[in-house]
Each structure stands twice: as structure tokens, then as C-alpha cells.
Design a protein around this motif. Structure first.
Motif, PDB file in Angstrom:
ATOM      1  N   VAL A  47      -4.061 -12.157   6.332  1.00 54.79           N
ATOM      2  CA  VAL A  47      -2.731 -11.845   6.718  1.00 54.79           C
ATOM      3  C   VAL A  47      -1.778 -12.623   7.532  1.00 54.79           C
ATOM      4  N   LYS A  48      -0.808 -13.127   6.906  1.00 57.05           N
ATOM      5  CA  LYS A  48       0.032 -14.276   7.756  1.00 57.05           C
ATOM      6  C   LYS A  48       1.319 -14.419   7.023  1.00 57.05           C
ATOM      7  N   PRO A  49       2.314 -14.889   7.263  1.00 56.52           N
ATOM      8  CA  PRO A  49       3.523 -15.008   6.790  1.00 56.52           C
ATOM      9  C   PRO A  49       3.206 -15.971   5.547  1.00 56.52           C
ATOM     10  N   GLU A  50       2.374 -17.056   5.561  1.00 53.77           N
ATOM     11  CA  GLU A  50       2.509 -18.056   4.247  1.00 53.77           C
ATOM     12  C   GLU A  50       1.172 -17.660   3.788  1.00 53.77           C
ATOM     13  N   GLY A  51       0.468 -16.610   3.778  1.00 52.69           N
ATOM     14  CA  GLY A  51      -0.743 -15.971   3.046  1.00 52.69           C
ATOM     15  C   GLY A  51      -0.389 -14.887   2.571  1.00 52.69           C
ATOM     16  N   THR A  52      -1.111 -13.684   2.925  1.00 54.68           N
ATOM     17  CA  THR A  52      -0.921 -12.610   2.317  1.00 54.68           C
ATOM     18  C   THR A  52      -0.020 -11.704   3.223  1.00 54.68           C
ATOM     19  N   ARG A  53       1.082 -11.075   2.653  1.00 54.88           N
ATOM     20  CA  ARG A  53       1.943 -10.216   3.485  1.00 54.88           C
ATOM     21  C   ARG A  53       1.814  -8.637   2.950  1.00 54.88           C
ATOM     22  N   ILE A  54       2.050  -7.940   3.956  1.00 53.82           N
ATOM     23  CA  ILE A  54       1.449  -6.556   3.488  1.00 53.82           C
ATOM     24  C   ILE A  54       2.746  -5.564   3.865  1.00 53.82           C
ATOM     25  N   ALA A  55       2.914  -4.677   3.089  1.00 54.53           N
ATOM     26  CA  ALA A  55       4.083  -3.692   3.266  1.00 54.53           C
ATOM     27  C   ALA A  55       3.212  -2.198   3.133  1.00 54.53           C
ATOM     28  N   VAL A  56       3.796  -1.397   3.924  1.00 53.19           N
ATOM     29  CA  VAL A  56       3.096   0.055   3.775  1.00 53.19           C
ATOM     30  C   VAL A  56       4.077   1.084   3.603  1.00 53.19           C
ATOM     31  N   LEU A  60      -2.539   5.114  -3.508  1.00 53.90           N
ATOM     32  CA  LEU A  60      -3.723   6.067  -3.434  1.00 53.90           C
ATOM     33  C   LEU A  60      -2.872   7.688  -3.935  1.00 53.90           C
ATOM     34  N   VAL A  61      -3.480   8.289  -4.967  1.00 49.24           N
ATOM     35  CA  VAL A  61      -2.924   9.400  -5.701  1.00 49.24           C
ATOM     36  C   VAL A  61      -4.051  10.413  -5.483  1.00 49.24           C
ATOM     37  N   ALA A  62      -3.509  11.581  -4.877  1.00 45.73           N
ATOM     38  CA  ALA A  62      -4.587  12.603  -4.764  1.00 45.73           C
ATOM     39  C   ALA A  62      -4.084  13.975  -5.307  1.00 45.73           C
ATOM     40  N   GLY A  63      -3.261  13.950  -6.609  1.00 42.29           N
ATOM     41  CA  GLY A  63      -2.784  14.803  -7.234  1.00 42.29           C
ATOM     42  C   GLY A  63      -2.080  14.548  -8.488  1.00 42.29           C
ATOM     43  N   ARG A  64      -1.548  15.511  -9.344  1.00 40.33           N
ATOM     44  CA  ARG A  64      -0.952  15.250 -10.588  1.00 40.33           C
ATOM     45  C   ARG A  64       0.467  15.150 -10.088  1.00 40.33           C
ATOM     46  N   SER A  65       1.371  14.303 -10.706  1.00 36.80           N
ATOM     47  CA  SER A  65       2.719  13.760 -10.343  1.00 36.80           C
ATOM     48  C   SER A  65       3.407  14.884 -10.903  1.00 36.80           C
ATOM     49  N   SER A  66       4.656  15.287  -9.885  1.00 36.33           N
ATOM     50  CA  SER A  66       5.595  16.289 -10.325  1.00 36.33           C
ATOM     51  C   SER A  66       6.561  15.881 -11.065  1.00 36.33           C
ATOM     52  N   ASP A  67       6.790  14.484 -11.434  1.00 34.50           N
ATOM     53  CA  ASP A  67       7.834  13.817 -12.531  1.00 34.50           C
ATOM     54  C   ASP A  67       6.966  12.781 -13.281  1.00 34.50           C
ATOM     55  N   ARG A  68       7.810  12.555 -14.125  1.00 30.80           N
ATOM     56  CA  ARG A  68       7.304  11.491 -15.276  1.00 30.80           C
ATOM     57  C   ARG A  68       6.919  10.169 -14.732  1.00 30.80           C
ATOM     58  N   VAL A  69       5.739   9.766 -14.992  1.00 30.08           N
ATOM     59  CA  VAL A  69       5.308   8.205 -14.455  1.00 30.08           C
ATOM     60  C   VAL A  69       5.618   7.177 -15.682  1.00 30.08           C
ATOM     61  N   ASP A  70       5.646   7.425 -16.780  1.00 25.79           N
ATOM     62  CA  ASP A  70       5.686   6.282 -17.811  1.00 25.79           C
ATOM     63  C   ASP A  70       6.768   5.197 -17.749  1.00 25.79           C
ATOM     64  N   GLY A  71       7.932   5.819 -17.624  1.00 30.86           N
ATOM     65  CA  GLY A  71       9.117   4.742 -17.390  1.00 30.86           C
ATOM     66  C   GLY A  71       9.079   3.985 -16.486  1.00 30.86           C
ATOM     67  N   PHE A  95       0.942  -1.020  -0.234  1.00 32.83           N
ATOM     68  CA  PHE A  95      -0.040  -0.011   0.034  1.00 32.83           C
ATOM     69  C   PHE A  95       0.778   1.130   0.123  1.00 32.83           C
ATOM     70  N   LEU A  96       0.711   2.013  -1.036  1.00 31.10           N
ATOM     71  CA  LEU A  96       1.941   3.043  -1.282  1.00 31.10           C
ATOM     72  C   LEU A  96       0.745   4.319  -1.354  1.00 31.10           C
ATOM     73  N   PHE A  97       0.661   5.199  -0.460  1.00 26.17           N
ATOM     74  CA  PHE A  97      -0.353   6.320  -0.359  1.00 26.17           C
ATOM     75  C   PHE A  97       0.396   7.602  -0.097  1.00 26.17           C
ATOM     76  N   ASP A  98      -0.270   8.463  -0.820  1.00 28.03           N
ATOM     77  CA  ASP A  98       0.104   9.761  -1.150  1.00 28.03           C
ATOM     78  C   ASP A  98       0.046  10.437   0.310  1.00 28.03           C
ATOM     79  N   GLY A  99       1.306  10.751   0.587  1.00 28.59           N
ATOM     80  CA  GLY A  99       1.423  11.493   1.961  1.00 28.59           C
ATOM     81  C   GLY A  99       2.037  12.949   2.044  1.00 28.59           C
ATOM     82  N   SER A 100       1.423  13.547   1.071  1.00 27.70           N
ATOM     83  CA  SER A 100       2.012  14.910   0.716  1.00 27.70           C
ATOM     84  C   SER A 100       0.919  16.013   1.374  1.00 27.70           C
ATOM     85  N   ALA A 101       1.199  17.133   1.006  1.00 25.20           N
ATOM     86  CA  ALA A 101       0.288  18.190   1.403  1.00 25.20           C
ATOM     87  C   ALA A 101      -1.288  17.927   1.096  1.00 25.20           C
ATOM     88  N   ASN A 102      -1.391  17.329   0.060  1.00 24.82           N
ATOM     89  CA  ASN A 102      -2.519  16.883  -0.737  1.00 24.82           C
ATOM     90  C   ASN A 102      -3.479  16.214   0.456  1.00 24.82           C
TER      91      ASN A 102
END
Length: 1036
Positions: free
Chosen positions: A461-470, A540-551, A433-440
Motif C-alpha cells: 500500500v502506497k500512493p504509487e503502488g496499491t491504493r485502497i478504498a473501503v 463480502l456478501v452474507a445474504g441474498r440481494s434485495s435488488d437486481r444485480v445483473d445490470g 473493499f465493499l463489505f456487507d454491513g447489514s444485519a447479516n
């Protein structure tokens, strides 16, 4: 938790998945509350114990820890070994995660000391482990618990060290084998109820005591006496004509016995009592009496209220409004556990579900005791958890029930979810889960954090099932947790709950994607990407990116990561489409405060997406739902319809894709619509929503199966069976069939249908397995509420059962069992009628009824006898007493437990071999007719079984053994062969043994029995270890 052999879905779906979207079920999931506590395991490490015993203890400790919520803010664990010295293996602050703790335990090697100094070891623990430097949380006043596991008598004095433990508020549990001194263990333990003596230090006996250990281990708080923990208990008693004046004394004795066992007092356990019939009446409130003697004095004078009605719903509402309140003497605001014990003898005449839900939401733990005409399904809906329902054969059994109730009543509390593993959990996934933590997000981060919390709470959630990173991102990335850091659900939820916004002005989404690929979706961070485990990224994206995302987006997708995106506020949809594999993976939030509306969609995607594509299209299939529409389904019919609707919504409905039909049945069958009635999903869903209950007294499932084959799976009704399109039939029923299902099931499967049986409540598990294409397709759930937990499994099965897959499967065809040569056999049921078996005796009786129903009973075919035993044997009827199946069934239905304290299996075996398997009493043993003994026991025998077992088999009798809390070695000695030994945790599991018992009874000849007896070597007493029991010994 149950122990499983290789069970199909049929048993495991009686359990709950977290996140089931019905309020009551969400709060039913667990009875145990996880409190903070620090636990030391002190393990015997002497050489005298032996390596095998030490390894079994080590594995047992690991299993206990596996079931605890380990974490720096939850439960902490330390482990030490002792002999003549003490060796700490690790301290409370050594390992912060469950995974590390269990790894450390499994690496333990025996200390191999020469002597056992338990007293000095107890002093060491008190002085060196329960200290701040060792990680004990003294400043927080966390409960201190010690679990001592020892295999011998101490060589030093233990009295003073044991007293010091208690003075230091260290609550000790003592586990010892036969080599330990029981009096010594009782002196060490905080209370005698915390002494556990398994038969030996082997896997099976240790596993058997696990539930009894875990409950107090999780809940004891350090009060002066074990049972003096505060709790408020209301008894809600059926005072109607369903009980009657004749039976009410049993009810009164039941309550008195229970109260007598409780530590009653104004500062300990408070008790109140209400009777109800048409209306509820308060006998006394929680604050009416201060002493046990006063309460017992009132109970002795208690009279039946009377009344013809039974309004359980209004009674439940009454106790919540008038008794679980401060005015009623409740300490609910002090967080004292609140318990309600409902005893009823009939079905409610008013609506009860809303009142039951309200009690559950208030955290009130409802137990249900049912007698006479009480409805099991109703009680399971009222109880906080179906495991808290107790059904009695008759009122006379009630006074013995407190022995079973006292532990849960004094140790269980409502609270956090305890995860239950399922036979087919959602497949392994690593989710970042990579969430927008900016002023937005400033000012709205708590909403997002709560949203994230709820999503994770629905995952396995468990070691041999679903693992979570935040992680959070803005101008750079802040990792909150990697995949290998918080691997249990409580740990990761605790972390999420404390998260603070990162902040930052820029929103470098391209940088964040690149960072995730390089530093999080990698093996060193706990990702299983190299093992082929699905890798998901939730952005989670709450604004337009300041850099390029395509690459970075392209690189991420090429690495195999599947991105999903929450689009919020000013995010650029065109930019986001460059990141995802499909626009369907972008979920747009109307506003951040409403982002919670997207929770069901993302959870469904995370559970159903495979290999970077949405759930695979269903392909060509004809799917028929066959629904039980009898009166027993009325209360659950809306949930039944909702289940069908959800499955349909998961299918690719269309004329050339999936076609759907629905049929209802009871004692008659009614097609609702055919396979060619509707050709798009919305029309099918609308038709399902408009379904009304058929009604009818009983479901004749066999006749309904025949109807489907003749009238639905035909070309004129839209079936494409002649084109080879898979014909899937989903059968949902809540009762045992009123007619035979075996032959119709065989005909149906031979006719090309693929049935999937789903049994609810009182449905027969064996019937579901018989109906299903293969037994593993069968599913059983305790109430309609759990349909949501199996919906995804059924949807996946329907989707994945292609022509190719079905070509690899062979249906299991189960025609009627055919008795052996001449059909003659003598079957004697030797059943436990003791106090121990009494509360579950009805399940024993039901098993005999079902087996007799299958057998070809008659004077010249199969003869049946029943003998009860406890302290002594009691003949119920002999082999020559009844000459027809109906006579036998009537006699079986009249069986009641005989009572008695002892379980004397040995003397019972001796009695039947010398008195029952005899020609004058109906046995045809001298004619060479196969002789069978079906032994059902509630525990280890209180007398010796060796010689009686040998004598019985020398007569040529084939014993089949079933036991609850079994001593496997004892059962193997008695049984014809180890493959005919069956162990259950509760007699409620007996239906799953029917086919395993019928097979030998209906197929073995006298010659085969003699060959088995001759070829099976039985070791002398004491020589056979449990680990040596052949694989044929089944445990459920």
C-alpha cells in the motif's frame, strides 16, 4: 534503507515483503517502532544559503517525511522557514495525509531573508507551533521534536532560547553545513549525538545522514538524556572452548566498553549477563546491580566458563525463561524495550530456531555478534533482523565494535512494520473493499474487520503502488475511505481497526455495485482508472440481494473493474456468478468465524490477476529445478522444498504444457525425476514433498550445470528443446560454488537454456548474475525464510518467459576475463585498516581474494601488492614478493586490520606513488606494463588528497576508488576517471563491484590509461558540486 542505482533483483530481495507467511520473518520485518510524535522542521530561508542548497534541503525534508508514518493518530509534521523573521509553511493540523504534507513541502520557495536570527526563531517555534491551536496534541503528552536545518551562525543570542526548548521538553536536532557554528548547534541540540554536519547541503551528503537521523527521530521519547531511555539488555556470551582463555579478555573488554557507554541505572538501562557452552550460567541478572561501577567491577573479574559444547538454542530459551521476566528484573510488563546481545564463536550444536522465534514473538530485540567459527546464516536466523548481525574478523577487533552498536542498542525497539520498496513491487492496483454491513453481520463484524485488516497488511500500500478504498453497504452505501484519502498502510489499517458496523435491514447489492462504479472507481475519488491501472472490487456478501444485480454487474465489468467475492452465510451463488468474470473469483467461507482461512487465496488473487483474468497460463515450457543439496542447506531444505512446490502449483503442468524436473547436487549430482517422469501437477508436487537431502561437503555448481545440459535438457529425458520449447533452469544455492561456473554458464546459455539464479545466505551474488540468462534475472536473499517473498516473482517470470519474449532477449555471456596485451599488469591494493574499517575488514579481504582468483597471477603476467593505511601506511607484501596465485591468496588470507584512528588517504597515495610503483620493488612501470591502484577507504580522508592524487596519476598509475560513506568529490579527484568511482553503504556490498573492477584491470592498456588521464579534466578544489559528477559515478 539503501540507496539504489539501477540494481537488478539481486540486491533488493535481501529486503523483506510484508506478509511473508512465516512467523519469524513476519516479526523480523522492522526494527523501528512508530510512536506518536509531533515534529517541526525549521529551515534556513536566508538568501545567503542559495537556491541550490535550499532545494536540496527541501528535497531532504520530503525524503525524511516520506519515511515517517504520517497521520492524525501517528506522526504529525509542521514546517517553518526563518531568516530575520519566521514564516510557517503549514501547521500540524493543516495537512492530515502524508501525500498532502509532501506536496506542500515540495512547493516551498525560499524566504530570501537578509539575516539569520536563530534564537528568535527557536522562541517562535516554542510559543507558536507547539500549541494546541497549531495542532500539537498537548493533552496526549505527545513527544515534541524540532529539526533545525541551518547554513550559518546566528546573529542573535541562542543560549536562552535553547535552554527554554529543553525546559519545555522539546527535543531539538541540529543540522548544519560547514558555514554553521558547531558549538552553537551543540548548544541547541537536545544532545550532542543529535548534531549532524553534512559536508554540504547537496543530495548525496544529506542522503548519507538519513539513517542516522531517522532512528532517533522515530524513537526518542523526551527523557532527560538521550541515552537514558529505559531498556533492559542481557548479554549472552559464548564461554566455550571456541573462545578460549586467550581470546576471552577481548570479549570481556568488548562488554565493558559497551556498558561504559550506556546510561546504566535502575530507572534507566539495566544490564544482565549469562555465559553458556553446554549449559547456560547466570553471571548477574537485570536487578543484581544498581550502578555502572558495580557492573564494571563484576566484569573485571569475569572468567571463561569453559566447556566443549555450544548449545545456543537452550541458552536462548534459558534467558527468556529466567531473565526476560519480572523475577529476573525485567520491566517487560512496563513495555520497556527488551534487548538480547548474543556473542558466539561457533555453530550451535542444538536446535535454535524455535527459541529464536519465541524471543521474536515476545518482542525481544536480538543482536548477534559472531567471531571465529560463527555461522552467518545461523546468526541471521537468530537475530531479530539480519541487519543486526555483526561479524568480526578476529577477537582483537571486538573492543572497537561498541562504536557501531551503541546507537542501535540505545535507539532501536521492536515493533511496527516499515515498508521497504522493492525493485519489482506488485504492479499498481486500486482495490475497493465493499463489505456487507447489514444485519447479516451483527455480532460477527469484528471477525470480518480483522480479516480485512490482515488482507490489507499483506499488500504493497502506497500512493504509487496499491491504493485502497473501503466501504460498507446495506440499504445504501457508507464510504469509509476513498482511494485518495488514506494512502499509506498505517493510515488505512488504523482506519480499518476503528470501523464500526453500518447496520441496515435491506441488502441492496445492485445499488452498491452501481454506486461503486459511479462514485468510487472514478478519478475524483483517487482511482487511476483513466491511467489504465488495474481496478479490483472485493465484495463480502452474507445474504441474498434485495435488488437486481445483473445490470449493475454488467456495467461494472464493462468499465474494466475486476470483482472478487467472499460468499458467506445465505448469499446466493447463482446471483454472485453474474457479478464475477470467472467462478474462480468466488471464495466461499465455511462460516464467518473461519473466513480468515481464505486470506492466502484472496491475497494471491489480488497479486497475480492481470487484466481481469487469472494469471496467464504458462504455455509450453520445460522447467528444471537445480537444488543445492549440500550439508550447508540441511536446516533450510524443508523451506527449499516448499518454495519448489509453490512454484509448481502456480504452473499449468501437463504433457503438452509445462513439464518439470528436479535435480540435486553437491560434490556430485543426482536427478530426482526427469521432464517426462510426471505429467500432472499433483504427481510433481508429491514427488517434491518426498525429496530428501543429498548431502555432501560443497556445491560444485559448475559441474551441476554441465550435467543438466548433457543429461536433462535432452529428448531422452523429456526435454522439448529441439521443438523450440523454452528451457528454463531455476538454480537455488546457499554457498559459493566449489568450482568454476563461468564457462559452464556460457555453454549452458549457448545450448539454449534460460537459467535463473537464486542465491541464499552465503551464495555469491556475482556467481548468480553470471549463471543467469541476464543479470537482472538473478535474485539474492539473506535466509531461506525469504524464499516466500520471491516465489511470486519467480512464478511470474516462468509464466511470462514465452518463446516470443525470449526472442527479444539476448543472453549475457561472460567468458573468463582476458588480461590485456601480453597479460602483464601490476595491481596494488591500498586498503583502509583503521578502526573505522575494522569491523568490516573481512569483506575487504574477501573482495581481494575474489579479484585475485579471476586474475592471471604470475611473475610474468599479473603481479599483486597489498598496502594498508590508517594514520600511516603499512606494506603487507610488494609486487615482487609472490610469484604464484596460491602464494598471493595465502598472504591475503592472513591480512588483519592494522588499526589506527585516522584515515589519511593523502599520505597513503603519496607513499605508494613514491615507494611502491618503483622498479626495485617489483613494478614494471618502466616496461610500459599497465599500473593499477585499487583504493578502498571507509570514509572521507583526514588529510588532503589533491596533490598526492595528481602526483600518482602523473606517474601513469590508474587509480580505481571505492569508499564507504564516500565524499564523491574527493574520490573523483583521486580516480583515473569518474566512471571508476564506486560508493557503497557497507563493505558487505563489495561483491557487486567485482565485474566493474575486473573490466578495467583486465582490458585497459597503458596507452588507454594515458589517454584517459589526458582527457579527464579535474577541477580545482571546491569547484565541483556533487550534482556535476558524471553519470558514471556509481552508488550502491
Amino acid at each position: 534503507m539503501r540507496k539504489h542505482r539501477h540494481l537488478p533483483l539481486v540486491a533488493v530481495f535481501c529486503l523483506f515483503l510484508s506478509g511473508f507467511p512465516t512467523t519469524h520473518a513476519q516479526q523480523q520485518q522492522a526494527v523501528i517502532e512508530v510512536n506518536k510524535r509531533d515534529i517541526v522542521f525549521l529551515v534556513d530561508g536566508t538568501s545567503a544559503l542559495g537556491l541550490a542548497n535550499f532545494n536540496a534541503i527541501r528535497d531532504f525534508v520530503a525524503k525524511v517525511i516520506q519515511r515517517l508514518e504520517i497521520g492524525q493518530d501517528l506522526i504529525q509534521v509542521a514546517v517553518a522557514q526563518y531568516a530575520d523573521t519566521v514564516r510557517p509553511e503549514f501547521y500540524f493540523n493543516t495537512h492530515p495525509t502524508k501525500r498532502e504534507v509532501i506536496t506542500a513541502v515540495r512547493k516551498m520557495k525560499p524566504l530570501d531573508g537578509s539575516a539569520l536570527y536563530t534564537g528568535s526563531a527557536l522562541d517562535f517555534v516554542r510559543n507558536n507551533l507547539f500549541t494546541s491551536s497549531a495542532g500539537y496534541r498537548a493533552a496526549e503528552g505527545i513527544p515534541k521534536l524540532l529539526v533545525l536545518i541551518t547554513g550559518g551562525k546566528s546573529l542573535d543570542e541562542i543560549s536562552q532560547p535553547a535552554q527554554e526548548l529543553k525546559r519545555s521538553s522539546i527535543m531539538a536536532f541540529a543540522i548544519g553545513n560547514k558555514g554553521a557554528d558547531q558549538a552553537e548547534l551543540e548548544e541547541i541540540a537536545f544532545d550532542s549525538s543529535l548534531v549532524f554536519i553534512p559536508a554540504e547541503f547537496r543530495a548525496a551528503p544529506l542522503q548519507g545522514m538519513l539513517p542516522g537521523l531517522l532512528a532517533p527521530l522515530r524513537t526518542l521519547t523526551g527523557t532527560p538524556e538521550v541515552h537514558a531511555n529505559k531498556r533492559d539488555i542481557i548479554f549472552l556470551l559464548d564461554g566455550s572452548a571456541n573462545v578460549g582463555k586467550t581470546n576471552f579478555p577481548y570479549v570481556r573488554d568488548f562488554v565493558m566498553n559497551l556498558v561504559n557507554s550506556l546510561d546504566v541505572g535502575n530507572d534507566n538501562i539495566r544490564v544482565g549477563l549469562v555465559q553458556f557452552s553446554d549449559t547456560p550460567v547466570t553471571e548477574f541478572s537485570l536487578n543484581t546491580y544498581q550502578t555502572k561501577s558495580d557492573i564494571l567491577g563484576h566484569l573485571r573479574q569475569l572468567q571463561l566458563q569453559g566447556g566443549s559444547g555450544l548449545n545456543t538454542g537452550s541458552a536462548l530459551s534459558y534467558v527468556q525463561a529466567n531473565h526476560f521476566t519480572e523475577a529476573g528484573g525485567s520491566r517487560i510488563r512496563e513495555h520497556v524495550p527488551q534487548l538480547l546481545l548474543l556473542l558466539t564463536a561457533g555453530q550451535s550444536e542444538d536446535s535454535y530456531l524455535q527459541a529464536a522465534n519465541a524471543l521474536t514473538r515476545a518482542g525481544i530485540l536480538t543482536f548477534c555478534v559472531g567471531a571465529n567459527q560463527a555461522n552467518k546464516a545461523e546468526l541471521e536466523q537468530i537475530a531479530f533482523n539480519p541487519s543486526l548481525v555483526y561479524l568480526m574478523d578476529d577477537f582483537s577487533s571486538l573492543p572497537a565494535l561498541p562504536q557501531q552498536l551503541i546507537q542501535p542498542l540505545t535507539t532501536y525497539v521492536s515493533g511496527g512494520v516499515e515498508e521497504v520498496p522493492l525493485a519489482q513491487p506488485e504492479s499498481k492496483r486500486d482495490i475497493l473493499f465493499l463489505f456487507d454491513g447489514s444485519a447479516n453481520l451483527v455480532g460477527q463484524f469484528p471477525v470480518v474487520r480483522d480479516f480485512l485488516y490482515k488482507i490489507i497488511d499483506e499488500l504493497d500500500v502506497k500512493p504509487e503502488g496499491t491504493r485502497i478504498a473501503v466501504a460498507q453497504y446495506s440499504d445504501d452505501v457508507k464510504v469509509e475511505s476513498r482511494f485518495d484519502e488514506h494512502q499509506s498502510k498505517p493510515e488505512i489499517l488504523n482506519l480499518v481497526k476503528r470501523m464500526k458496523i453500518k447496520t441496515g435491514k435491506a441488502l441492496n447489492l445492485g445499488y452498491a455495485l452501481d454506486y461503486a462504479q459511479r462514485y468510487i472507481f472514478v478519478k475524483s475519488a483517487g482511482s487511476r482508472i483513466e491511467d489504465g491501472v488495474l481496478q479490483f472490487l472485493v465484495l463480502l456478501v452474507a445474504g441474498r440481494s434485495s435488488d437486481r444485480v445483473d445490470g449493475p454487474a454488467s456495467n461494472l465489468k464493462q468499465s474494466g473493474v475486476v470483482p472478487f467475492i467472499f460468499q458467506a452465510k445465505n448469499a446466493d451463488p447463482a446471483e454472485l456468478e453474474q457479478i464475477v468474470l470467472s467462478p474462480a473469483f468466488i471464495l466461499a467461507a465455511e462460516s464467518l468465524p473461519k473466513i480468515g482461512d481464505l486470506q492466502p487465496q484472496i491475497v494471491n488473487l489480488l497479486k497475480s490477476v492481470h487484466n481481469g483474468a487469472p494469471a496467464p497460463v504458462s504455455g509450453e515450457k520445460d522447467v528444471v529445478f537445480l537444488l543445492d543439496g549440500s550439508e550447508g542447506v540441511r536446516s533450510g531444505f524443508p523451506l527449499l522444498k516448499e518454495f519448489v512446490q509453490r512454484v509448481v502449483e502456480s504452473l499449468d503442468v501437463g504433457q503438452d504444457r509445462v513439464r518439470v524436473a528436479v535435480v540435486q547436487y553437491s560434490d556430485r549430482t543426482r536427478p530426482e525425476f526427469y521432464l517426462n517422469s510426471y505429467m500432472n501437477q499433483q504427481d510433481v508436487v508429491n514427488a517434491v514433498r518426498q525429496l530428501t537431502l543429498l548431502g555432501g561437503p560443497i556445491p560444485n555448481t559448475g559441474a551441476a550445470l554441465e550435467f543438466v545440459l548433457r543429461n536433462i535438457l535432452v529428448s531422452s529425458a523429456g526435454s522439448r528443446i529441439t521443438e523450440g520449447v523454452p528451457q528454463l533452469l531455476i538454480v537455488l544455492t546457499a554457498e559459493r560454488s566449489g568450482d568454476d561456473v563461468r564457462n559452464p554458464s556460457v555453454v549452458l546459455k549457448r545450448g539454449g537454456a534460460v537459467p535463473i539464479g537464486i542465491g541464499i545466505g552465503n551464495a555469491d551474488i556475482t556467481e548468480m548474475q553470471t549463471i543467469s540468462f541476464i543479470p537482472d534475472f538473478a535474485v539474492a536473499i539473506p535466509t531461506f525464510r525469504q524464499l516466500g517473498t520471491v516465489q511470486q516473482v519467480i512464478s511470474d517470470r516462468v509464466t511470462q518467459l514465452t518463446r516470443e519474449e525470449l526472442s527479444r532477449l539476448q543472453p549475457v555471456l561472460q567468458p573468463l576475463p582476458r588480461p590485456g596485451v601480453g597479460g602483464k599488469r601490476d595491481v596494488v591494493f591500498l586498503i583502509d585498516g583503521s578502526q573505522s574499517a575494522g569491523p568490516e575488514f573481512q569483506h575487504i579481504r574477501t573482495l581481494i581474494e575474489r579479484l585475485v582468483d579471476y586474475l592471471d597471477v604470475g611473475f610474468d603476467t599479473t603481479r599483486v601488492a597489498v598496502i594498508q593505511f590508517s594514520d600511516d601506511p603499512k606494506v603487507e607484501f610488494l609486487l615482487n614478493a609472490h610469484s604464484s596465485k596460491d602464494e598471493v591468496q595465502n598472504a591475503v588470507q592472513r591480512l588483519r586490520p592494522k588499526g589506527g584512528r585516522q584515515i589519511n588517504v593523502g599520505s597513503a597515495l603519496e607513499y605508494v606513488s613514491r615507494n611502491i610503483f618503483k622498479r626495485p620493488l617489483g613494478s614494471r612501470i618502466e616496461e610500459g606494463v599497465p599500473q593499477f591502484l585499487v583504493l578502498i577507504s571507509s570514509g572521507k580522508s583526514d588529510d588532503e588528497v589533491d596533490d598526492p592524487a595528481v602526483e600518482l596519476k602523473q606517474f601513469g598509475v590508474a587509480p580505481l576508488t571505492i569508499a564507504r560513506n564516500a565524499d564523491q568529490e574527493e574520490l573523483v579527484k583521486i580516480s583515473l576517471s569518474p566512471e571508476y568511482v564506486f560508493s557503497v553503504n557497507t563493505f558487505r556490498e563489495l561483491p557487486s563491484l567485482e565485474q566493474k573492477l575486473l573490466t578495467p584491470i583486465t582490458t585497459l592498456t597503458s596507452e588507454q590509461i594515458q589517454q584517459l588521464l589526458a582527457s579527464t579534466r579535474y577541477p580545482p578544489p571546491g569547484e565541483m558540486q556533487v550534482s556535476e559528477v558524471p553519470l558514471g559515478v556509481f552508488s550502491i
